[in-house]
Structure formats: C-alpha cells, structure tokens
Design a protein around this motif. Structure first.
Motif, PDB file in Angstrom:
ATOM      1  N   LYS A  91       0.860  -1.187   0.000  1.00 35.10           N
ATOM      2  CA  LYS A  91       0.000   0.000   0.000  1.00 35.10           C
ATOM      3  C   LYS A  91       0.894   1.234   0.000  1.00 35.10           C
ATOM      4  O   LYS A  91       1.041   1.906   1.011  1.00 35.10           O
ATOM      5  CB  LYS A  91      -0.892  -0.005   1.245  1.00 35.10           C
ATOM      6  N   LEU A  92       1.537   1.480  -1.110  1.00 33.39           N
ATOM      7  CA  LEU A  92       2.433   2.627  -1.214  1.00 33.39           C
ATOM      8  C   LEU A  92       2.021   3.459  -2.420  1.00 33.39           C
ATOM      9  O   LEU A  92       1.536   2.938  -3.407  1.00 33.39           O
ATOM     10  CB  LEU A  92       3.879   2.157  -1.402  1.00 33.39           C
ATOM     11  N   VAL A  93       2.238   4.767  -2.309  1.00 31.45           N
ATOM     12  CA  VAL A  93       1.954   5.646  -3.435  1.00 31.45           C
ATOM     13  C   VAL A  93       3.238   5.784  -4.249  1.00 31.45           C
ATOM     14  O   VAL A  93       4.236   6.318  -3.782  1.00 31.45           O
ATOM     15  CB  VAL A  93       1.461   7.019  -2.964  1.00 31.45           C
ATOM     16  N   GLU A  94       3.200   5.253  -5.476  1.00 34.43           N
ATOM     17  CA  GLU A  94       4.414   5.118  -6.291  1.00 34.43           C
ATOM     18  C   GLU A  94       5.136   6.434  -6.558  1.00 34.43           C
ATOM     19  O   GLU A  94       6.350   6.487  -6.563  1.00 34.43           O
ATOM     20  CB  GLU A  94       4.040   4.483  -7.627  1.00 34.43           C
ATOM     21  N   VAL A  95       4.385   7.503  -6.823  1.00 41.95           N
ATOM     22  CA  VAL A  95       5.045   8.742  -7.246  1.00 41.95           C
ATOM     23  C   VAL A  95       5.584   9.548  -6.067  1.00 41.95           C
ATOM     24  O   VAL A  95       6.252  10.551  -6.274  1.00 41.95           O
ATOM     25  CB  VAL A  95       4.117   9.650  -8.082  1.00 41.95           C
ATOM     26  N   LEU A  96       5.293   9.131  -4.862  1.00 38.78           N
ATOM     27  CA  LEU A  96       5.800   9.874  -3.712  1.00 38.78           C
ATOM     28  C   LEU A  96       7.101   9.252  -3.205  1.00 38.78           C
ATOM     29  O   LEU A  96       7.411   8.107  -3.501  1.00 38.78           O
ATOM     30  CB  LEU A  96       4.756   9.878  -2.588  1.00 38.78           C
ATOM     31  N   THR A  97       7.862  10.044  -2.423  1.00 34.84           N
ATOM     32  CA  THR A  97       9.096   9.512  -1.848  1.00 34.84           C
ATOM     33  C   THR A  97       8.758   8.655  -0.634  1.00 34.84           C
ATOM     34  O   THR A  97       7.630   8.645  -0.148  1.00 34.84           O
ATOM     35  CB  THR A  97      10.018  10.650  -1.383  1.00 34.84           C
TER      36      THR A  97
ATOM     37  N   ARG B 172      -3.094  14.043  -2.788  1.00 37.81           N
ATOM     38  CA  ARG B 172      -2.379  13.407  -3.895  1.00 37.81           C
ATOM     39  C   ARG B 172      -2.401  11.896  -3.734  1.00 37.81           C
ATOM     40  O   ARG B 172      -2.561  11.145  -4.700  1.00 37.81           O
ATOM     41  CB  ARG B 172      -0.934  13.911  -3.944  1.00 37.81           C
ATOM     42  N   ALA B 173      -2.251  11.435  -2.485  1.00 39.72           N
ATOM     43  CA  ALA B 173      -2.273   9.989  -2.243  1.00 39.72           C
ATOM     44  C   ALA B 173      -3.642   9.402  -2.571  1.00 39.72           C
ATOM     45  O   ALA B 173      -3.736   8.318  -3.140  1.00 39.72           O
ATOM     46  CB  ALA B 173      -1.902   9.699  -0.793  1.00 39.72           C
ATOM     47  N   VAL B 174      -4.700  10.123  -2.239  1.00 44.62           N
ATOM     48  CA  VAL B 174      -6.057   9.641  -2.519  1.00 44.62           C
ATOM     49  C   VAL B 174      -6.245   9.437  -4.018  1.00 44.62           C
ATOM     50  O   VAL B 174      -6.791   8.433  -4.469  1.00 44.62           O
ATOM     51  CB  VAL B 174      -7.114  10.633  -1.968  1.00 44.62           C
ATOM     52  N   GLY B 175      -5.737  10.394  -4.803  1.00 44.51           N
ATOM     53  CA  GLY B 175      -5.897  10.281  -6.250  1.00 44.51           C
ATOM     54  C   GLY B 175      -5.001   9.229  -6.857  1.00 44.51           C
ATOM     55  O   GLY B 175      -5.334   8.611  -7.854  1.00 44.51           O
ATOM     56  N   GLU B 176      -3.839   9.009  -6.258  1.00 46.49           N
ATOM     57  CA  GLU B 176      -2.876   8.063  -6.812  1.00 46.49           C
ATOM     58  C   GLU B 176      -3.245   6.630  -6.462  1.00 46.49           C
ATOM     59  O   GLU B 176      -3.270   5.760  -7.312  1.00 46.49           O
ATOM     60  CB  GLU B 176      -1.474   8.350  -6.257  1.00 46.49           C
ATOM     61  N   ASN B 177      -3.432   6.406  -5.182  1.00 50.36           N
ATOM     62  CA  ASN B 177      -3.621   5.041  -4.701  1.00 50.36           C
ATOM     63  C   ASN B 177      -4.532   5.067  -3.480  1.00 50.36           C
ATOM     64  O   ASN B 177      -4.058   5.107  -2.351  1.00 50.36           O
ATOM     65  CB  ASN B 177      -2.248   4.452  -4.355  1.00 50.36           C
ATOM     66  N   ASP B 182      -6.107   4.823   2.230  1.00 55.51           N
ATOM     67  CA  ASP B 182      -7.053   4.275   3.195  1.00 55.51           C
ATOM     68  C   ASP B 182      -6.306   3.576   4.316  1.00 55.51           C
ATOM     69  O   ASP B 182      -6.606   3.752   5.499  1.00 55.51           O
ATOM     70  CB  ASP B 182      -7.992   3.295   2.473  1.00 55.51           C
ATOM     71  N   ALA B 183      -5.299   2.811   3.943  1.00 54.87           N
ATOM     72  CA  ALA B 183      -4.501   2.096   4.939  1.00 54.87           C
ATOM     73  C   ALA B 183      -3.760   3.092   5.830  1.00 54.87           C
ATOM     74  O   ALA B 183      -3.344   2.756   6.930  1.00 54.87           O
ATOM     75  CB  ALA B 183      -3.523   1.146   4.266  1.00 54.87           C
ATOM     76  N   ALA B 184      -3.559   4.319   5.335  1.00 56.58           N
ATOM     77  CA  ALA B 184      -2.896   5.348   6.145  1.00 56.58           C
ATOM     78  C   ALA B 184      -3.936   6.171   6.897  1.00 56.58           C
ATOM     79  O   ALA B 184      -3.673   7.294   7.292  1.00 56.58           O
ATOM     80  CB  ALA B 184      -2.053   6.250   5.249  1.00 56.58           C
ATOM     81  N   SER B 185      -5.110   5.614   7.047  1.00 56.61           N
ATOM     82  CA  SER B 185      -6.217   6.194   7.809  1.00 56.61           C
ATOM     83  C   SER B 185      -6.655   7.563   7.302  1.00 56.61           C
ATOM     84  O   SER B 185      -7.009   8.431   8.067  1.00 56.61           O
ATOM     85  CB  SER B 185      -5.894   6.254   9.313  1.00 56.61           C
ATOM     86  N   ILE B 186      -6.621   7.742   5.978  1.00 59.44           N
ATOM     87  CA  ILE B 186      -7.174   8.964   5.395  1.00 59.44           C
ATOM     88  C   ILE B 186      -8.619   8.669   5.006  1.00 59.44           C
ATOM     89  O   ILE B 186      -8.910   7.606   4.457  1.00 59.44           O
ATOM     90  CB  ILE B 186      -6.362   9.366   4.146  1.00 59.44           C
ATOM     91  N   PRO B 299      -2.998  11.145 -12.188  1.00 57.34           N
ATOM     92  CA  PRO B 299      -3.163  10.390 -10.947  1.00 57.34           C
ATOM     93  C   PRO B 299      -3.579   8.963 -11.275  1.00 57.34           C
ATOM     94  O   PRO B 299      -4.472   8.764 -12.094  1.00 57.34           O
ATOM     95  CB  PRO B 299      -4.281  11.142 -10.221  1.00 57.34           C
ATOM     96  N   ARG B 300      -2.919   7.983 -10.676  1.00 57.55           N
ATOM     97  CA  ARG B 300      -3.158   6.595 -11.088  1.00 57.55           C
ATOM     98  C   ARG B 300      -4.567   6.124 -10.786  1.00 57.55           C
ATOM     99  O   ARG B 300      -5.098   5.243 -11.443  1.00 57.55           O
ATOM    100  CB  ARG B 300      -2.150   5.660 -10.410  1.00 57.55           C
ATOM    101  N   GLY B 301      -5.176   6.700  -9.745  1.00 59.58           N
ATOM    102  CA  GLY B 301      -6.517   6.256  -9.392  1.00 59.58           C
ATOM    103  C   GLY B 301      -7.602   7.003 -10.135  1.00 59.58           C
ATOM    104  O   GLY B 301      -8.777   6.876  -9.812  1.00 59.58           O
TER     105      GLY B 301
END
Lengths: 510, 311
Positions: A91-97, B172-177, B182-186, B299-301
């Motif tokens: 569960k990682l966001v690819e484009v982020l560090t 940005r995370a929501v749109g990407e993945n 969700d796993a990061a409690s957003i 954004p990947r999602g």
C-alpha cells in the motif's frame, strides 16, 4: 510478560457473497511472539488478517486487544489500536518519496514539517535497523526496499502488532534473511508479529507458535518446538501427504525444441538474451533457474511469439518459429502459461467466469459465427474436478477465487490444449505445498505423455526434484546446463550469479 | 510594443475563465475523479451568478451564488460517482448536458440583459500599487480587474496546498492510490467530496467571470466550449496549478487572436483562426502523451471508483 493475551479473535465469520472465507475462527497471540498463520490457498488467512486491520468487517465474532473488545470500522481504528499490516500488495503511493509515504495521513500541523519528522523517522530506523533511503521515490525501489519501507511506515505509526501477509513470496533468499533479522528485533522490542506464509521451512525457522487454518476454519494452534513439517502439512491439508517430488524417467529422445544463437533486445535496445543455445527433448522437463530478470520472461515470450527476436532460430520440430504470430505458434502445439508476480494479469480475465476464460482459447477451434459454450462448460467442470478448484460454481467470476485457484484455472486450460511443448513459468508461485504437488503431478503426467516441458521457477528444491536437466540463466546468458540428479543447490546458486561451468553434461546432446 | 502589451493583457482576461475551470478540474482529478461536467458547471455558475448580480447588484453575492451553483452541479456528480460508484465519464457527460439545459432554462428571461453598473464598477481594471509600475510586466499582469488577481491568488494557494501541506499530500495519495491512503487512515470519501465540490465551485466562478465581467451580459451558451478546453488544459498542465496559469493564458491568447488580427493588414481566414484553440489542444494532447514519465502521469486512481472490500 508472555502470559498476557495480547490479541484474541473469537468465533470470527466472514462471507463474500456465497463464498465463506472464514468460519468461527479463533486466534490468540501474545506479546513478544512470532505467530505463524499457515494454510493452503483460500484457507482464509488474508481475510482474517484484513479483519484485524480494519479493511473487512467481520459478519460475526469479536476481537479483543489486551482483554478489551474492539470494533474496527476502518483501518484508522485498527492503526490506533496499534495494529500495522504489511499487505501482500504494498500500500504505497508510487510517485511519492519514502518519507512522504511515511507521513501520509499523519495529523501533526498544517504544513509538511520535513526536518522534524525526519529525525523521528531516523530514530525508528536505528531502533529496528531498517535501511530505507527516505528521499527515494517508491517507483524506483526494488521489492525488498518497498517492503522495508512498509515496515518502517507501520512502526513509525506506533504499531505494536505487526501483520505480514506472505512477505517472503516476492523476496530473494538474501532479502528474506534480512527480513527475519528485523522480525526478531521486533520480537525483542515486545511486539507481536503475525506471519502469514505457506513456506514450511520459513515457518519452522522464524515462528514461536503456529496456527493452522483449513478451508476457512481453525484446525489447531501448536508450539513450533512440538511439531514438524510433516505434521503441519497434514493439519493444513487434512490428510497425510507425501512431501517428496516424483521424477519420472525421461521418455523420448527426439529434440522437440532447438534454440540456436537466440538474441533478443528489449525496448531500450539492451540485449536481454545473448545468444542462447539449447535443446529440449520430448518427454523431458528442462528447468530454467536464475535470478529474477535474467531473461526468463523474454525467453518464454520469444518462443511464444510475443517478443520480437533480433537474430537466431527457434526450431520447433524442425520448423522455425521466429516471425510467426502467437496464434500460429499455438496452432502448432506450443502452449505458454506465465504467472506474473501479481498472479492475475496474463492469460486470464478476472471479471469473467471459468467457462468464458476457457472459451477464450477454445473458441478458436470452432467454426461459424456464433460461439458454442457447451464444450467449454464441460471442460470447466472437468478442470474443477481434476484440479480440485475451490469455487462456488463455474459461472462465478474468477476474481473472487483465491490466487492459487486462479493459477489452477490457467494451468488447467493450457494443459487442455494438448500441447507438444509446454512452457510454464512460475506455476507454483505463491501456492501451498499440497497444491504445488498437484501441479508437479500434472507436469509429470504431461511428461509421461511425451510432452516437452520448459519449466521456470524460483524454488531450487523443486527444480532439482522435478526436472531432468537444469539450465541456468544469468544476465541473459546460459551459464550452464546440468543434470538435475547430480546438481546441488550451491552449484546452481553460483551459476545464477554468473559463474560458468565449463564441462556441462547433457548440453547439446541430441 | 503598445500592441503587444495590450494583446497580452487581453489574453490574460480571456484566459481567466479557463484558469478557474482548469484549477477546479485539477483539484477534482487530484482526488481521483474525472469530472467531464466542467462545461455544465461553468454554465450553472454563469447563469446563477448573473441572476444574483441582477437581483442584488452585489458583486460578492453574485460570486458566492456562482460558486454555490457550481458546487451544486458537482454535488450531483459527487453523489453518483463517490457514494454510488457510478461510471465517472457518463456521470460527467450527463452533468454537462444537465448544466447546459439548466442555464438555458434559467437564462431564458435574461438574454440580452446587461450586468448592473455596480458590478461593472467593482470589476474595473486597476493598477496594483508598486507592481503595476513595473515596465511591460506591470502593464500586462498588474493592470487588471480584481477577478484576474483572484485567479493568480487561487493558483498559488492551490499550488502551496498541493505540494507543501499535509492535506495536499493526503489528497495526492487519494488520487494516486486510494488503497494506500485508506490504509494510512485517510478518509477517502471525505477528501473526494470536499475536492469535487471545491472544484465545482471554481468552475462556477470561471463561468461567472464570463457573464459578469468578460461579456458582461447574458447570452445563451456563454461558455462556448471553454469547459472542454479546460479539461484538456488539465493534461497540458500535468495536474500542476502553476502550469495551469501558463496554459490558461496561452489559450486565452489563442481565443482572442482573431479579433486582433482583423485590426491589422494580415490576411488569415477567420475559420482557420477559430479553429486554432482546438488544433492546439490536439497538438498539446499528442505531445503530452508522447513524453511518458512518472512525474507527468495522471493520478493513477483517476476514474476508478474506490471500494475498500473489493478483492
């Protein structure tokens, strides 16, 4: 200290539509304990853990943490309770560090205060000896690095209970060894670690207690000290299983496939196969060993007509396959099944049911404009019965099946085309012991029929046990072809790293 | 020189409705939702803002009403795609059709009416103290109306929000993945709702600029396809609010180049000039698709509904 029941899950039940994934499951884990969850594919291990991490909500049953009942309605609740899960698919966001992934969703201040947080992250890194380059983007990382990042992420969030869902499935032996060091470190720090796996040797190496699941139910929880692989396998499968791999005698002598000086370039123009020469005979299993990315995938795809060949010949029964399209090659009796790392993806359509997936290949033999479903329907029933596929029915979308069952569907379909040359890459990837053996048996059955089999796998034990000869690829070159009966793991390991064996037995002998 | 500065200044005015709409769509797509209803939301904002301006004569009330109307349009899309997980493309297209009909219906009585003087006065160009006196740049950028300055401000604020704040990182995370977020409690759905509605409000503002400042009168289908150009501009800007500034003003320039050329001796077909914005859009899309890098990727999602228990 060790007597505190840290987590207990009582009578947990969860269903997906008609599929009962978990039925009255009980599990309890102590502090400072590495607890392995063992079971066949589809036994309900991942489902159970997804409920502990708040992703799924149980239909019934309760979860207790340190004696108090908790109800998780989202991953947030579970994180707050100190549970961190490392998923099979990261569960990682690819484009982020790395750092951005770690601070994601944290609630401290409005702006990203990178410096202050960095110190805190580095402190956790030192404590658990986790090496992660915090400024690296995730898409530039190897699988091992990503996994370390995932672990760092959950530890930074204060996880005391760590769940690892088949963490070693995609790791090299070296990366696995490193992971075990980290797991032991966490144990020392008083964390509870739940480790999902079906690799028996790993479970025996790392865990303190083992809970075995079978078909969605708890079978037994045992101490590692008081058990052995044989007993565990029996608990897992439900009946005694012979763990040795059968090797049939070689059948024919005629070379079915001859590869001569095969060169292949990838999209960037880098040579990924550097002049391969080998023969594959009828009724023989030739395995390919090698570190991931040594050219195995390109070789399979080149033979199947999916990858452009730069030069060289692929002679199938004397006829050159280079330049032919996949459909023509299939029609000649070549079959390829490649199980990618994410298992789905190649060969099957997740949203379609078993019948339609079989039909994808079967319809090409049919004449006329309309498609006849009957032959595919009967084949589907046959494959389910023969390979013991767990599914609510032949018309159920295969995405709802567990990974192992999906693989069986793919392999079942490929074998059904009665190929003369069967290329199968990673057919047992992520499968439990019993299913692995079912697949070995299937391959042996084909071998007995005189099919030439090119078998690619990661597990060296099974390579040595199953195949007649082993060809080792390193960086696109053959470093040697050895007789499996005389081969040792150490010897193959060295060849995988690029050491050439001068006099190899059995090579180029027709 | 005089000609160039006045052309550039006019390009910025013409680009301002595009800018608001583009920023609105960027923030929407960053949340992983592809809302093709930009044109519809702009029209809703344009007509409601204009109506409110006529009734109250208050520019502030007019802007608030326009934002509300845009957000209202977006809320239809939001309920459909976030809560009900409907197909985003179809929902967005439906919203455009709805918005067009809505503005035609409400604006029937308004056709030919002119914005009240109180509003025209409020949005009169003025020189920003200090900045307005910079040679050349001052004339182009800082002798504009309040709405244009609001556009600069919005782009910069969104840029800071996206790249410098925690909420922006989460978005940005929501749109990407969404799974990872969700796993990061957003709270995925909350983020999606807030940003889709905010995006709609910005599109509404873009429409209001047309009816209240740019024209400033009501005419049927006042946006004339600008909403679609904004959708393409999002890709051109690679989902980056700062680049949206440049893209919007470039297309603003293309929009008005026809009028300007008519005043000179250059002979170009009017039809060719009318075609320019769309031709450039196609060229831009081809170019953006050719350079494939992770940094400029959507954004990947985007376009994928999120359902936690999906396997």
């Amino acid at each position: 200290m060790n007597n505190v029941k840290y987590i207990s899950m009582v009578n947990i039940t969860k269903t997906f539509g008609k599929v009962i994934a978990n039925k009255n499951i009980n599990l309890s884990v102590n502090k400072g304990e590495i607890h392995a969850l063992l079971g066949e594919n589809g036994a309900g291990k991942s489902t159970l853990m997804n409920m502990l991490s708040g992703i799924y909500i149980p239909d019934s049953g309760s979860i207790f943490i340190e004696g108090e009942e908790v109800k998780f309605s989202s991953p947030k609740d579970s994180i707050q309770a100190g549970i961190g899960m490392i998923h099979q698919h990261f569960k990682l966001v690819e484009v982020l560090t790395a750092q951005e992934n770690i601070i994601l969703g944290q609630k401290t201040g409005f702006f990203l205060n990178k410096k202050a947080i960095r110190e805190k992250i580095e402190e956790v890194q030192r404590k658990f000896q986790l090496e992660v380059d915090l400024d690296k983007k995730v898409y530039e990382m190897s699988v091992g690095e990503k996994q370390n990042l995932e672990i760092l992420k959950v530890l930074f969030r204060g996880a005391k209970i760590l769940i690892l869902d088949e963490p070693t499935a995609v790791l090299t032996p070296q990366e696995t060894a490193k992971l075990f060091i980290i797991m032991r470190k966490m144990k020392e720090e008083g964390c509870a670690v739940i480790f999902i796996s079906h690799k028996m040797n790993e479970v025996m190496e790392i865990s303190d207690k083992i809970t075995v699941l079978r078909k969605g139910e708890t079978v037994k929880t045992v101490d590692k000290e008081k058990t052995n692989p044989q007993e565990l396998t029996e608990l897992m499968v439900g009946y005694p299983v012979d763990l040795s791999i059968k090797r049939l005698e070689k059948q024919g002598r005629k070379a079915v496939l001859r590869v001569r000086n095969l060169r292949v370039e990838n999209e960037e123009g880098i040579e990924v196969l550097k002049g391969l020469n080998f023969d594959l005979r009828a009724g023989e299993i030739l395995s390919i060993a090698g570190i991931a990315g040594s050219g195995q995938k390109e070789l399979c795809e080149a033979i199947a007509g999916l990858y452009p060949v730069k030069s060289g010949e692929i002679l199938f029964k004397g006829e050159n396959l280079v330049g032919k399209n996949p459909k023509e090659i299939i029609a000649k009796g070549v079959s390829m099944s490649f199980i990618p790392e994410d298992r789905l993806g190649m060969g099957l359509v997740a949203a379609m049911d078993i019948v339609d997936n079989i039909l994808l290949k079967q319809y090409q033999k049919q004449k006329g404009f309309l498609v006849n479903r009957k032959p595919a329907t009967s084949k589907a029933k046959e494959i389910i019965k023969k390979l013991d596929i767990q599914t609510p029915g032949i018309y159920h979308p295969i995405r709802d099946l567990s990974g192992g069952n999906i693989q069986k569907v793919l392999l079942g379909r490929e074998l059904d085309t009665n190929p003369e040359l069967l290329i199968t890459a990673y057919p047992v990837r992520g499968l439990d012991i019993n299913t692995c053996h079912k697949i070995y048996d299937l391959l042996n059955e084909e071998k007995a029929k005189g099919v030439a089999i090119l078998y690619i796998a990661e597990d060296l034990d099974s390579l040595i046990g199953l195949s007649d000869r082993i060809m080792v690829l390193s960086n696109g070159e053959i470093t040697g072809i050895v007789e499996a009966r005389k081969a040792t793991k150490e010897q193959i390991g060295l060849m995988m790293l690029g050491e050439k064996i001068n006099e190899t037995e059995g090579a180029y002998v027709v | 020189m005089e000609l160039v500065t006045s052309f550039l200044a006019a390009a910025i005015v013409a680009g301002t409705p595009l800018l608001f709409a583009t920023l609105g769509e960027i923030i929407t797509e960053r949340a992983g939702n592809l809302n093709l209803g930009v044109e519809g939301m702009m029209l809703m904002g344009a007509v409601i803002g204009f109506q409110m301006g006529l009734v109250t004569g208050s520019p502030i009330m007019a802007l608030l009403a326009a934002m509300l109307a845009g957000a209202l349009g977006a809320s239809i899309f939001a309920v459909l795609t976030i809560s009900l997980r409907a197909n985003q493309v179809v929902s967005g297209l439906a919203l455009t059709i709805f918005g067009t009909g809505f503005s035609g219906f409400v604006g029937k009585e308004l056709v030919g009416q002119v914005a009240p003087d109180s509003i025209k006065m409020f949005f009169k160009p003025f020189s920003l103290p200090g900045l307005g006196n910079i040679p050349f740049l001052g004339k182009v950028f800082f002798n504009q109306d309040l709405f244009v300055y609001l556009g600069y401000l919005t782009a910069v604020i969104l840029g800071i929000y996206l790249y410098k704040t925690r909420k922006g990182l989460n978005l940005r995370a929501v749109g990407e993945n969404p799974g990872a977020a969700d796993a990061a409690s957003i709270n995925i759905n909350l983020y999606k709702y807030v940003h889709v509605l905010l995006g709609g409000a910005l599109c509404g503002l873009g429409g209001a600029y047309l009816s209240l400042v740019y024209v400033p009168a009501w005419q049927e289908n006042i946006t004339a396809g600008r909403g679609w150009i904004a959708v393409a501009l999002v890709i051109f800007a690679t989902w980056n609010p700062y680049k949206a500034l440049f893209g919007s003003y470039l297309f603003g320039g293309l929009d008005i180049i026809g009028f300007r050329i008519q005043g000179t001796d250059i002979q170009v077909s009017q039809y060719f000039i009318d075609m320019l914005p769309y031709l450039v859009t196609i060229i831009v899309l081809v170019m953006v698709s050719l350079r494939k890098s992770k940094r400029n990727a959507p954004p990947r999602g985007l376009g994928v509904p999120y359902f936690r228990e999906e396997r």
